[in-house]
Design a protein around this motif. Sequence first.
Motif, PDB file in Angstrom:
ATOM      1  N   HIS A 242     -77.963  45.344 112.412  1.00  0.00           N
ATOM      2  CA  HIS A 242     -76.758  46.006 112.885  1.00  0.00           C
ATOM      3  C   HIS A 242     -75.487  45.479 112.223  1.00  0.00           C
ATOM      4  CE1 HIS A 242     -77.024  42.436 115.506  1.00  0.00           C
ATOM      5  NE2 HIS A 242     -75.706  42.520 115.569  1.00  0.00           N
ATOM      6  N   GLN A 243     -75.634  44.499 111.316  1.00  0.00           N
ATOM      7  CA  GLN A 243     -74.484  43.996 110.563  1.00  0.00           C
ATOM      8  C   GLN A 243     -74.615  44.293 109.068  1.00  0.00           C
ATOM      9  OE1 GLN A 243     -74.405  39.802 111.511  1.00  0.00           O
ATOM     10  NE2 GLN A 243     -73.181  40.122 113.356  1.00  0.00           N
ATOM     11  N   LYS A 244     -75.656  44.997 108.699  1.00  0.00           N
ATOM     12  CA  LYS A 244     -75.919  45.236 107.277  1.00  0.00           C
ATOM     13  C   LYS A 244     -74.804  46.063 106.636  1.00  0.00           C
ATOM     14  CE  LYS A 244     -80.169  45.952 106.060  1.00  0.00           C
ATOM     15  NZ  LYS A 244     -81.490  46.605 105.859  1.00  0.00           N
ATOM     16  N   GLY A 245     -74.292  47.054 107.362  1.00  0.00           N
ATOM     17  CA  GLY A 245     -73.253  47.919 106.811  1.00  0.00           C
ATOM     18  C   GLY A 245     -71.980  47.144 106.493  1.00  0.00           C
ATOM     19  N   ILE A 246     -71.475  46.369 107.456  1.00  0.00           N
ATOM     20  CA  ILE A 246     -70.237  45.624 107.244  1.00  0.00           C
ATOM     21  C   ILE A 246     -70.438  44.520 106.219  1.00  0.00           C
ATOM     22  CG2 ILE A 246     -70.682  44.164 109.270  1.00  0.00           C
ATOM     23  CD1 ILE A 246     -67.263  45.102 107.757  1.00  0.00           C
ATOM     24  N   SER A 247     -71.602  43.868 106.233  1.00  0.00           N
ATOM     25  CA  SER A 247     -71.849  42.791 105.273  1.00  0.00           C
ATOM     26  C   SER A 247     -71.884  43.323 103.844  1.00  0.00           C
ATOM     27  CB  SER A 247     -73.163  42.085 105.604  1.00  0.00           C
ATOM     28  OG  SER A 247     -73.387  41.019 104.706  1.00  0.00           O
ATOM     29  N   THR A 248     -72.589  44.447 103.636  1.00  0.00           N
ATOM     30  CA  THR A 248     -72.667  45.049 102.304  1.00  0.00           C
ATOM     31  C   THR A 248     -71.305  45.514 101.833  1.00  0.00           C
ATOM     32  OG1 THR A 248     -74.903  45.831 102.813  1.00  0.00           O
ATOM     33  CG2 THR A 248     -73.815  46.804 100.905  1.00  0.00           C
ATOM     34  N   SER A 249     -70.606  46.253 102.677  1.00  0.00           N
ATOM     35  CA  SER A 249     -69.307  46.800 102.280  1.00  0.00           C
ATOM     36  C   SER A 249     -68.270  45.700 102.108  1.00  0.00           C
ATOM     37  CB  SER A 249     -68.823  47.827 103.304  1.00  0.00           C
ATOM     38  OG  SER A 249     -68.721  47.273 104.595  1.00  0.00           O
ATOM     39  N   PHE A 250     -68.392  44.596 102.859  1.00  0.00           N
ATOM     40  CA  PHE A 250     -67.427  43.508 102.709  1.00  0.00           C
ATOM     41  C   PHE A 250     -67.642  42.776 101.386  1.00  0.00           C
ATOM     42  CE2 PHE A 250     -65.007  39.706 103.925  1.00  0.00           C
ATOM     43  CZ  PHE A 250     -63.918  40.314 104.522  1.00  0.00           C
ATOM     44  N   PHE A 251     -68.896  42.665 100.957  1.00  0.00           N
ATOM     45  CA  PHE A 251     -69.153  42.084  99.633  1.00  0.00           C
ATOM     46  C   PHE A 251     -68.530  42.965  98.550  1.00  0.00           C
ATOM     47  CE2 PHE A 251     -71.798  41.979  95.784  1.00  0.00           C
ATOM     48  CZ  PHE A 251     -71.634  40.640  95.421  1.00  0.00           C
ATOM     49  N   MET A 252     -68.714  44.272  98.669  1.00  0.00           N
ATOM     50  CA  MET A 252     -68.120  45.193  97.700  1.00  0.00           C
ATOM     51  C   MET A 252     -66.598  45.167  97.773  1.00  0.00           C
ATOM     52  SD  MET A 252     -70.838  48.291  98.317  1.00  0.00           S
ATOM     53  CE  MET A 252     -70.134  49.396  97.107  1.00  0.00           C
ATOM     54  N   PHE A 253     -66.068  45.020  98.979  1.00  0.00           N
ATOM     55  CA  PHE A 253     -64.621  44.907  99.170  1.00  0.00           C
ATOM     56  C   PHE A 253     -64.082  43.665  98.457  1.00  0.00           C
ATOM     57  CE2 PHE A 253     -61.346  42.740 101.741  1.00  0.00           C
ATOM     58  CZ  PHE A 253     -60.301  43.643 101.616  1.00  0.00           C
ATOM     59  N   SER A 254     -64.780  42.540  98.565  1.00  0.00           N
ATOM     60  CA  SER A 254     -64.351  41.309  97.891  1.00  0.00           C
ATOM     61  C   SER A 254     -64.269  41.517  96.388  1.00  0.00           C
ATOM     62  CB  SER A 254     -65.324  40.165  98.207  1.00  0.00           C
ATOM     63  OG  SER A 254     -65.375  39.903  99.586  1.00  0.00           O
ATOM     64  N   ARG A 255     -65.260  42.218  95.843  1.00  0.00           N
ATOM     65  CA  ARG A 255     -65.260  42.511  94.413  1.00  0.00           C
ATOM     66  C   ARG A 255     -64.105  43.445  94.038  1.00  0.00           C
ATOM     67  NH1 ARG A 255     -69.667  41.898  91.307  1.00  0.00           N
ATOM     68  NH2 ARG A 255     -69.360  43.957  90.390  1.00  0.00           N
ATOM     69  N   ASN A 256     -63.856  44.459  94.863  1.00  0.00           N
ATOM     70  CA  ASN A 256     -62.779  45.413  94.568  1.00  0.00           C
ATOM     71  C   ASN A 256     -61.411  44.750  94.605  1.00  0.00           C
ATOM     72  OD1 ASN A 256     -64.626  47.483  94.286  1.00  0.00           O
ATOM     73  ND2 ASN A 256     -64.409  48.209  96.391  1.00  0.00           N
ATOM     74  N   ILE A 257     -61.195  43.889  95.604  1.00  0.00           N
ATOM     75  CA  ILE A 257     -59.922  43.176  95.690  1.00  0.00           C
ATOM     76  C   ILE A 257     -59.752  42.275  94.470  1.00  0.00           C
ATOM     77  CG2 ILE A 257     -58.719  41.330  96.931  1.00  0.00           C
ATOM     78  CD1 ILE A 257     -58.340  43.911  98.295  1.00  0.00           C
ATOM     79  N   GLY A 258     -60.823  41.586  94.094  1.00  0.00           N
ATOM     80  CA  GLY A 258     -60.760  40.739  92.901  1.00  0.00           C
ATOM     81  C   GLY A 258     -60.409  41.541  91.668  1.00  0.00           C
ATOM     82  N   THR A 259     -61.016  42.713  91.529  1.00  0.00           N
ATOM     83  CA  THR A 259     -60.726  43.573  90.376  1.00  0.00           C
ATOM     84  C   THR A 259     -59.268  44.000  90.354  1.00  0.00           C
ATOM     85  OG1 THR A 259     -63.000  44.415  90.363  1.00  0.00           O
ATOM     86  CG2 THR A 259     -61.334  45.727  89.221  1.00  0.00           C
ATOM     87  N   ALA A 260     -58.749  44.432  91.511  1.00  0.00           N
ATOM     88  CA  ALA A 260     -57.356  44.882  91.581  1.00  0.00           C
ATOM     89  C   ALA A 260     -56.388  43.766  91.196  1.00  0.00           C
ATOM     90  CB  ALA A 260     -57.045  45.385  92.992  1.00  0.00           C
ATOM     91  N   ILE A 261     -56.644  42.566  91.705  1.00  0.00           N
ATOM     92  CA  ILE A 261     -55.770  41.427  91.389  1.00  0.00           C
ATOM     93  C   ILE A 261     -55.910  41.039  89.913  1.00  0.00           C
ATOM     94  CG2 ILE A 261     -55.389  38.970  91.832  1.00  0.00           C
ATOM     95  CD1 ILE A 261     -56.120  39.520  94.754  1.00  0.00           C
ATOM     96  N   GLY A 262     -57.152  41.003  89.416  1.00  0.00           N
ATOM     97  CA  GLY A 262     -57.383  40.628  88.029  1.00  0.00           C
ATOM     98  C   GLY A 262     -56.732  41.584  87.051  1.00  0.00           C
ATOM     99  N   VAL A 263     -56.859  42.897  87.302  1.00  0.00           N
ATOM    100  CA  VAL A 263     -56.254  43.899  86.421  1.00  0.00           C
ATOM    101  C   VAL A 263     -54.741  43.739  86.402  1.00  0.00           C
ATOM    102  CG1 VAL A 263     -55.796  46.373  86.170  1.00  0.00           C
ATOM    103  CG2 VAL A 263     -58.123  45.571  86.582  1.00  0.00           C
ATOM    104  N   THR A 264     -54.151  43.460  87.568  1.00  0.00           N
ATOM    105  CA  THR A 264     -52.699  43.289  87.655  1.00  0.00           C
ATOM    106  C   THR A 264     -52.235  42.074  86.857  1.00  0.00           C
ATOM    107  OG1 THR A 264     -52.696  44.287  89.859  1.00  0.00           O
ATOM    108  CG2 THR A 264     -50.770  43.001  89.238  1.00  0.00           C
ATOM    109  N   ILE A 265     -52.922  40.950  87.009  1.00  0.00           N
ATOM    110  CA  ILE A 265     -52.551  39.729  86.280  1.00  0.00           C
ATOM    111  C   ILE A 265     -52.725  39.937  84.780  1.00  0.00           C
ATOM    112  CG2 ILE A 265     -53.159  37.309  85.888  1.00  0.00           C
ATOM    113  CD1 ILE A 265     -53.944  37.145  88.844  1.00  0.00           C
ATOM    114  N   MET A 266     -53.832  40.562  84.382  1.00  0.00           N
ATOM    115  CA  MET A 266     -54.056  40.832  82.960  1.00  0.00           C
ATOM    116  C   MET A 266     -52.963  41.736  82.399  1.00  0.00           C
ATOM    117  SD  MET A 266     -58.184  41.359  82.635  1.00  0.00           S
ATOM    118  CE  MET A 266     -59.292  39.946  82.541  1.00  0.00           C
ATOM    119  N   GLY A 267     -52.570  42.754  83.186  1.00  0.00           N
ATOM    120  CA  GLY A 267     -51.512  43.653  82.746  1.00  0.00           C
ATOM    121  C   GLY A 267     -50.193  42.929  82.543  1.00  0.00           C
TER     122      GLY A 267
END
Length: 446
Positions: A373-398
């Motif tokens: 019953h926690q698989k959905g939030i755990s999976t999506s939160f891992f993907m969320f961590s990656r997405n936030i990292g990408t957004a921050i990384g792209v901004t710093i690189m820019g």
Amino acid sequence: MKSRTTVMISIVLAMLVASIDTTIMNTTMPMIAKELGGFELYAWAFASYMITTTVLSPIAGRLSDIFGRKKVFGFGIILFFIGSLLCGMSQSMLQLVIFRAVQGIGAGFMMPFPAIIAGDLFPIEKRGKIQAFFTAMWGLSALLAPLLGAFFVEYMSWRWIFYVNLPICLLSLLTLLPYQEVYEPKKASVDYIGAILFAGGVSFLLLDTVVEKNQLFYAVLGILFIVIFYFFERKQSSPLVPLSLVSNKTIKWMNMNGFLGCAALFGTSSYIPLFLQHVAHQSLFTSGVALLGMAVGWMMVSVPAGKWILKYGYRFLLIIGNVLLVGSGALLVMLNQGHGFWYVFITMFVQGLAFGLLSTVGVIGSQQMVEPHQKGISTSFFMFSRNIGTAIGVTIMGAFLTKAPNFMTGIHHLFLFGFVGSIIALLTSFLIKEAEENIRVQKQGV
């Protein structure tokens, strides 16, 4: 089996349109802005989609744990359909920005479900193959997006970059209907206040990556919302983010590793085409093809990753993935004017091997180390961590690229940032524990 087949078709179609719409406007936006006006809102047509997609993904994962996968995923498809229709009908840039946000909400509700539903339907040893297939859709969309955008602008109208989504969304919804869900949702109250606090905090932090003024204000406001969200969640019986996920050290370090790895080098794909076009004098199409090296490497390791997990465990594979990531970072640091298509293709191939391991192993690990019953939030939160990292990384690189005295200096600085970040990510992978994961796998009999 028929139910499984139809839901896989539904997921693939939904992924295809959501991923294409992430980048299809890159080639068409100048034409759109010329017709609609409002050039001051140019960047917001991209930002509104990115912010809403990123913010809504973990919320969608949690809602699917409570209400079931099929209902939440179907709701996302319908929202994306409505958003696409409204975008195509936009009469001003402000309308386009608002409707892109609606479309982004729909995409946010769709994005986590390929991994979540695959986790429900398939055992570990087959899940890597399924993840590789989904990766192929991202690779296909990266190739199709600029071609479709150019075609519609040249021969029809830019509005068709949105209208083309409508029949695909309808087909995705129709193929979802026969799906007999295998997951039984665990009923709980919805943490609406927690969702608002979380969405507000993350939105303000992401706004900080796109605005040019008042950045400190947005950053402080975002951090304040997140702090309030954390203390509010501690008192809830059914929190948006269960505290067991936060206290689980293995999950915590997996999320941190995903965040750091993506912040370091996932933004590479945004800047490598610029190098190929401006320095290596490659065409728009050729520079896009070079990025397929990442998709090829990603798929090569994703297919056997599930079996490797059972044989070698999570920690070892994550360390190997991070070593490959450091290797790709080193190749990027050495990039110079004399390097062309094949050097970049090989570099992106190595990076694809790295992210293929890190993503597939991380997704499967985030599912196997929590209760159903926690698989959905755990999976999506891992993907969320990656997405936030990408957004921050792209901004710093820019920022490195735009503030450098010349293009190549900026390229070297942003890739040096990525290389250093990949080393830090590698160090965090050694902190991921193994024993707890093996026990979990054995208990589940996989």
